[in-house]
Design an enzyme around this catalytic site. Structure first.
Site, short mmCIF file in Angstrom:
data_model
loop_
_atom_site.label_atom_id
_atom_site.label_comp_id
_atom_site.label_asym_id
_atom_site.label_seq_id
_atom_site.Cartn_x
_atom_site.Cartn_y
_atom_site.Cartn_z
N LYS A 8 41.36 37.30 1.17
CA LYS A 8 42.35 37.55 -0.02
C LYS A 8 42.66 39.28 0.36
O LYS A 8 42.13 40.65 0.17
CB LYS A 8 41.00 38.00 -1.28
CG LYS A 8 40.97 36.59 -2.10
CD LYS A 8 39.94 36.69 -2.89
CE LYS A 8 38.94 35.20 -4.05
NZ LYS A 8 37.81 35.88 -2.52
N GLY A 21 34.70 41.16 -4.31
CA GLY A 21 35.63 42.28 -4.99
C GLY A 21 34.55 42.47 -5.89
O GLY A 21 34.91 44.50 -5.77
N GLY A 70 30.86 35.42 -1.65
CA GLY A 70 30.20 34.18 -0.87
C GLY A 70 30.57 33.87 0.63
O GLY A 70 29.20 32.86 0.73
N ARG A 94 23.42 34.00 -7.32
CA ARG A 94 23.59 34.33 -8.59
C ARG A 94 22.89 34.32 -9.73
O ARG A 94 22.54 34.73 -10.12
CB ARG A 94 25.01 34.38 -8.82
CG ARG A 94 26.05 34.71 -7.78
CD ARG A 94 27.55 34.67 -8.08
NE ARG A 94 28.23 35.63 -7.36
CZ ARG A 94 29.11 35.84 -7.40
NH1 ARG A 94 30.54 33.93 -8.37
NH2 ARG A 94 30.43 36.36 -7.30
P1 AMP Z 1 37.50 36.15 0.87
O1 AMP Z 1 37.13 35.24 -0.08
O2 AMP Z 1 38.92 36.67 0.95
O3 AMP Z 1 36.56 36.50 1.70
O4 AMP Z 1 38.63 34.84 1.53
C1 AMP Z 1 37.68 33.95 2.65
C2 AMP Z 1 38.64 32.48 3.28
O5 AMP Z 1 38.91 33.35 3.76
C3 AMP Z 1 37.43 31.44 3.79
O6 AMP Z 1 37.72 30.50 2.84
C4 AMP Z 1 38.41 32.06 4.83
O7 AMP Z 1 38.42 30.40 5.73
C5 AMP Z 1 39.23 32.27 5.07
N1 AMP Z 1 39.78 33.02 6.72
C6 AMP Z 1 39.25 33.71 7.09
N2 AMP Z 1 39.96 34.27 7.87
C7 AMP Z 1 40.75 33.36 8.28
C8 AMP Z 1 42.09 33.17 8.96
N3 AMP Z 1 42.36 33.88 10.18
N4 AMP Z 1 42.88 32.41 8.91
C9 AMP Z 1 42.54 31.33 7.84
N5 AMP Z 1 41.47 31.76 7.07
C10 AMP Z 1 40.97 32.32 7.34
#
Ligand code: AMP
Length: 398
Positions: free
Chosen positions: A201, A379, A356, A38
């Site tokens: 998320k 997002g 990220g 970024r």
């Molecule tokens: P996001 O910001 O939505 O892309 O979420 C990223 C986060 O999702 C990361 O810190 C991952 O560790 C977490 N994550 C992805 N899959 C899982 C899962 N099955 N259980 C727990 N955390 C997860």
């Protein structure tokens, strides 16, 4: 989309530019930046203004301090980094609002840069506050938005502040994002188109799926994103992450129903699960029957194989969100396998990765440069592809 002005349409000589960037960079537990994409992507805009002999007031948010000062979220740590990259002294203001800030900005000389403290130390930033925006608007002659990663937010510095400017435009980072991501709704797109969604998320990302089903050939849903679907479909997901999906149950049902007809969405078959947070108690289980007290933390080998086969035949690939708790090595195999499969397609497909964590996964395999386009938004990237614009872009074209 209406032609929107960018920094190349202006000469900034003797002008003070209020530049909104997105320096919400990922940091590790020691406070060290893990990915500078970024910051690096914002340099062309800064250099263009400096080349013209303009003055720059940089504004950004960082983290979620929730409207109060918190040293942990201070932007001060960026000074040596920016200074090194731009080979320049960077002034800093520890208050966004105040007489001393106004004074420092007034005293800026051509070619000088000042960075203001985290906008989110003020609750007004996230509230879309007119007065706060008006005060900020006095800091510059021209407003430039180069904060793609934050432009899906209706926050003061993104959508209200530009209303106070006659002269406003987007920066070169923003221009590059629009150009590259517009491919997803242009005729130039090559099929098969595969969109891979993961992460945790769920509540926000779930809103994009119906739209993506309209143009994607394959939608691969892994990581935390998959469990709410499996659960609502009647599966047992044990203690796997579900997020707050109460308001999304109907939408999930609709997506599942639509998919019965279209057959676009692929979920993992199997997952790597652990019992009661005990890393030594691990097994591979079908995603539909994760025992109680167990939780899925990565996609399993059959799922990896299936996802990679689909990636292998795709001509356009978009990826956002990890396939599991990839920060822990034992649960990173799914995410790393997906990253490697995407890289393998680099000569045969247009590949886009945003967010990220997905970028971090690419870094882990030293492949950040092997992607057709790296987006600075997670997002924001998904929302831009869905809506073909963002609130922050609309605010410039008004
Ligand atoms: P996001 O910001 O939505 O892309 O979420 C990223 C986060 O999702 C990361 O810190 C991952 O560790 C977490 N994550 C992805 N899959 C899982 C899962 N099955 N259980 C727990 N955390 C997860």
């Amino acid at each position: 989309m209406k032609k929107i002005k960018d920094v190349n349409d202006f000469n900034f000589k003797d002008k003070t530019v209020l530049l909104r960037v997105d320096y919400n960079v990922p940091i590790n537990q020691y406070g060290k930046i893990t990915d500078e994409t970024r910051i690096n992507y914002s340099l062309p805009t800064i250099n263009k203004i400096l080349f013209d002999k303009g003055k720059i007031v940089i504004i950004s948010h960082f983290g979620r301090p929730k409207g109060v000062f918190n040293n942990k979220y201070s932007l001060k740590f960026l000074i040596p980094i920016l200074s090194k990259k731009l080979k320049k002294y960077i002034f800093f203001c520890d208050k966004v609002i105040g007489n001393s800030t106004e004074e420092k900005i007034k005293n800026l000389k051509n070619g000088e840069i000042i960075l203001l403290e985290n906008l989110r130390f003020y609750k007004e930033e996230e509230n879309g506050d007119k007065q706060f925006s008006y005060i900020l608007s006095k800091y510059g002659d021209i407003y430039v938005n180069d904060a793609f990663g934050a432009s899906h937010r209706e926050h003061s510095s993104i959508t209200i502040l530009p209303k106070f400017f006659n002269k406003k435009c987007i920066g070169l980072l923003m221009k590059k994002e629009i150009l590259n991501l517009s491919i997803f709704f242009s005729k130039k797109i090559n099929s098969p188109i595969t969109i891979i969604l993961g992460g945790a998320k769920i509540e926000s990302k779930i809103n994009f799926i119906k739209n993506f089903m309209k143009f994607a050939d394959y939608l691969l849903i892994g990581g935390g994103m998959s469990y709410p679907f499996i659960k609502i479909d009647g599966g047992n997901v044990g203690n796997s992450i579900i997020d707050n999906i109460q308001s999304k149950i109907q939408l999930i049902k609709e997506i599942l129903y639509e998919n019965k007809i279209k057959n676009i969405i692929y979920f993992p078959y199997d997952v790597i699960a652990i019992k009661s947070n005990d890393d030594n108690n691990i097994k591979i289980v079908p995603i539909h029957s994760i025992p109680n007290n167990w939780k899925g933390l990565d996609i399993g080998p059959n799922s990896i194989k299936n996802f990679c086969n689909i990636i292998n035949k795709s001509k356009t690939i978009l990826w956002n969100g990890p396939m599991g708790l990839f920060e822990k090595k034992i649960f990173s195999i799914g995410t790393i396998s997906i990253a490697k499969a995407i890289i393998k397609r680099r000569n045969n497909a247009f590949t886009v990765v945003g967010g990220g964590d997905s970028i971090l996964a690419l870094k882990m395999i030293k492949s950040i440069t092997k992607i057709s386009y790296l987006s600075t938004g997670g997002g924001a990237m998904l929302e831009f592809i869905k809506n073909k614009t963002l609130p922050g872009i609309n605010a410039i074209s008004l």
